[in-house]
Structures are given as C-alpha cells and as structure tokens.
Scaffold this motif. Sequence first.
Motif, PDB file in Angstrom:
ATOM      1  N   ILE A 195      35.599  39.845  31.626  1.00 41.10           N
ATOM      2  CA  ILE A 195      35.012  41.130  31.168  1.00 41.10           C
ATOM      3  C   ILE A 195      33.674  41.615  31.731  1.00 41.10           C
ATOM      4  O   ILE A 195      33.148  40.622  32.007  1.00 41.10           O
ATOM      5  CB  ILE A 195      34.962  41.278  29.631  1.00 41.10           C
ATOM      6  CG1 ILE A 195      34.267  40.235  28.927  1.00 41.10           C
ATOM      7  CG2 ILE A 195      36.398  41.293  28.861  1.00 41.10           C
ATOM      8  CD1 ILE A 195      33.943  40.325  27.276  1.00 41.10           C
ATOM      9  N   LYS A 196      33.589  42.610  31.942  1.00 39.54           N
ATOM     10  CA  LYS A 196      32.218  43.417  32.502  1.00 39.54           C
ATOM     11  C   LYS A 196      31.473  44.055  31.278  1.00 39.54           C
ATOM     12  O   LYS A 196      32.083  45.123  30.888  1.00 39.54           O
ATOM     13  CB  LYS A 196      32.333  44.006  33.803  1.00 39.54           C
ATOM     14  CG  LYS A 196      31.056  44.491  34.142  1.00 39.54           C
ATOM     15  CD  LYS A 196      31.336  45.264  35.623  1.00 39.54           C
ATOM     16  CE  LYS A 196      29.876  45.620  36.258  1.00 39.54           C
ATOM     17  NZ  LYS A 196      30.166  46.182  37.469  1.00 39.54           N
ATOM     18  N   ASP A 228      40.611  36.458  29.905  1.00 47.15           N
ATOM     19  CA  ASP A 228      40.189  37.720  30.470  1.00 47.15           C
ATOM     20  C   ASP A 228      38.924  37.522  30.990  1.00 47.15           C
ATOM     21  O   ASP A 228      38.166  37.073  30.577  1.00 47.15           O
ATOM     22  CB  ASP A 228      40.381  38.938  29.224  1.00 47.15           C
ATOM     23  CG  ASP A 228      41.651  39.350  28.942  1.00 47.15           C
ATOM     24  OD1 ASP A 228      42.702  39.119  29.679  1.00 47.15           O
ATOM     25  OD2 ASP A 228      41.847  39.684  27.798  1.00 47.15           O
ATOM     26  N   SER A 232      28.147  46.306  30.672  1.00 47.36           N
ATOM     27  CA  SER A 232      27.320  47.040  31.111  1.00 47.36           C
ATOM     28  C   SER A 232      26.287  47.846  30.417  1.00 47.36           C
ATOM     29  O   SER A 232      27.069  48.492  29.586  1.00 47.36           O
ATOM     30  CB  SER A 232      27.620  47.907  32.389  1.00 47.36           C
ATOM     31  OG  SER A 232      28.513  47.359  33.346  1.00 47.36           O
ATOM     32  N   THR A 278      34.514  46.849  30.323  1.00 46.94           N
ATOM     33  CA  THR A 278      35.667  46.984  30.883  1.00 46.94           C
ATOM     34  C   THR A 278      36.411  45.453  31.261  1.00 46.94           C
ATOM     35  O   THR A 278      35.892  44.405  31.247  1.00 46.94           O
ATOM     36  CB  THR A 278      35.480  47.596  32.400  1.00 46.94           C
ATOM     37  OG1 THR A 278      34.644  46.830  33.206  1.00 46.94           O
ATOM     38  CG2 THR A 278      35.109  48.900  32.109  1.00 46.94           C
ATOM     39  N   GLU A 292      37.862  43.625  33.754  1.00 48.43           N
ATOM     40  CA  GLU A 292      37.722  43.245  35.460  1.00 48.43           C
ATOM     41  C   GLU A 292      39.130  42.465  35.604  1.00 48.43           C
ATOM     42  O   GLU A 292      39.720  43.053  36.708  1.00 48.43           O
ATOM     43  CB  GLU A 292      36.798  42.445  35.611  1.00 48.43           C
ATOM     44  CG  GLU A 292      35.221  43.155  35.357  1.00 48.43           C
ATOM     45  CD  GLU A 292      35.156  44.274  36.362  1.00 48.43           C
ATOM     46  OE1 GLU A 292      34.907  44.122  37.860  1.00 48.43           O
ATOM     47  OE2 GLU A 292      34.827  45.431  35.980  1.00 48.43           O
ATOM     48  N   GLU A 293      39.549  41.383  34.964  1.00 47.57           N
ATOM     49  CA  GLU A 293      40.676  40.778  35.555  1.00 47.57           C
ATOM     50  C   GLU A 293      41.432  40.431  34.058  1.00 47.57           C
ATOM     51  O   GLU A 293      40.857  39.893  33.035  1.00 47.57           O
ATOM     52  CB  GLU A 293      40.394  39.517  35.943  1.00 47.57           C
ATOM     53  CG  GLU A 293      41.402  38.880  36.571  1.00 47.57           C
ATOM     54  CD  GLU A 293      40.869  37.301  37.366  1.00 47.57           C
ATOM     55  OE1 GLU A 293      41.520  36.316  37.142  1.00 47.57           O
ATOM     56  OE2 GLU A 293      39.859  37.594  37.979  1.00 47.57           O
ATOM     57  N   THR A 325      29.135  39.770  33.591  1.00 49.65           N
ATOM     58  CA  THR A 325      30.675  39.429  33.715  1.00 49.65           C
ATOM     59  C   THR A 325      30.776  38.279  33.479  1.00 49.65           C
ATOM     60  O   THR A 325      30.222  37.277  33.976  1.00 49.65           O
ATOM     61  CB  THR A 325      30.686  39.805  35.075  1.00 49.65           C
ATOM     62  OG1 THR A 325      30.501  41.226  35.468  1.00 49.65           O
ATOM     63  CG2 THR A 325      32.518  39.686  35.618  1.00 49.65           C
ATOM     64  N   ARG A 368      34.163  35.272  31.989  1.00 52.51           N
ATOM     65  CA  ARG A 368      35.609  34.870  31.566  1.00 52.51           C
ATOM     66  C   ARG A 368      35.584  34.512  29.979  1.00 52.51           C
ATOM     67  O   ARG A 368      34.765  33.618  29.743  1.00 52.51           O
ATOM     68  CB  ARG A 368      36.079  33.833  32.401  1.00 52.51           C
ATOM     69  CG  ARG A 368      37.418  33.494  31.993  1.00 52.51           C
ATOM     70  CD  ARG A 368      38.257  32.593  33.075  1.00 52.51           C
ATOM     71  NE  ARG A 368      38.030  32.902  34.549  1.00 52.51           N
ATOM     72  CZ  ARG A 368      39.120  33.708  34.882  1.00 52.51           C
ATOM     73  NH1 ARG A 368      40.279  34.289  34.205  1.00 52.51           N
ATOM     74  NH2 ARG A 368      39.022  34.071  36.468  1.00 52.51           N
TER      75      ARG A 368
END
Length: 177
Positions: free
Chosen positions: A36-37, A34, A39, A97, A99-100, A49, A51
């Motif tokens: 992830i971001k 995954d 912030s 969040t 992101e992918e 950000t 992986r």
Amino acid sequence: MKYKVLGFLMCCLISTLSFSQQINLSQYRLGSGDVIKISVFGQSDLSLTTRVPHMGVINYPFLGDIQVVGLTASELESNIYKGLKGDYLVEPSISVTVEEYRPFFIDGEVKKSGGYPYQPGLSVDKAAALAGGYTERASRTKILIRRDISGEQKLIEAKPTDTVLPGDIVTIQQSFF
C-alpha cells in the motif's frame, strides 16, 4: 421486437456484471502481502509505501501501530485522517492506494501450480493461462475457489469465467473423461 428486448436485457446484464466487479475492488479489504501507498499532500515525511506484514499492523509516523488488515483503502484513509487532524495537521489530505495486490494461488490440473501476482479482471481461465494452461485431464466444470470472506474461509464452486480475487486459492480438479 422480441429480439431487440432480449438484446437490451443482455446488454444490461453484461453492464451489471462488469459494474459488480468494480464494486468488488472498491470494497477490497486489505490483507497481508498487499503493498500500500499512503500519501499525505504536502507532507513527504508522512508518506510511505509498505507491504502489509502477516500480523496486519503497520507503524505509522505520529500514530504508532495501525491495524490495516480487513480495512478498505478508504477506511484506512479515514483512520489516518482522524489521527492526524487537529494535533498534527489542520486539514490533512490523505490518499491510500493498493500498489500491488497479494498473490493468488492455483493448483490441481494446471501445468505450473503456484502463486502468481494478482491482476484486476482476472478470471479462472486467465489464472490457468498464467499457470501454463490446463492439463489434458483438467475439468472445466469442477473448479473450487477457497476465499477469505469476513475472516472466514469459504469454498466456492466456480466456472472458468468467474472472477479470481487476491489471496484466492483456485483448485482445478481432474476430469474422468
């Protein structure tokens, strides 16, 4: 009147099914692969950000190594909040969040077996379409999904309309007719 009641019940069922899928993604557990971001409002040096690596641990500024595999985004937010609050920041505002999502895999009686990027709302039929479609010998009733549930691999018998999740391995078996 009987048909109106039946129609109303069908609408309720459809609403429940779409809501249950939303719950699945809100309760989504992070896994390796995954992206992830993280912030932190007003703190660009604490935002990143990344992986999630196979080991499931990321190195985060000030906090060091953090285990992220198996956590939801909100659980990770809470962990970072607790780590930063007090010593580093007074009242940090943190957002995590996905992101992918990690890919899903499909094999068996599809034209192009392999791994594909996950997309929310993915069904077995849609996954097969991404893999070039079903072969002529594909069974629409013999579908298996291997899914990691609470750290344990489970084999699930599926239908073409069932939901595929990130990291799933979908196997379309062969039909004899």
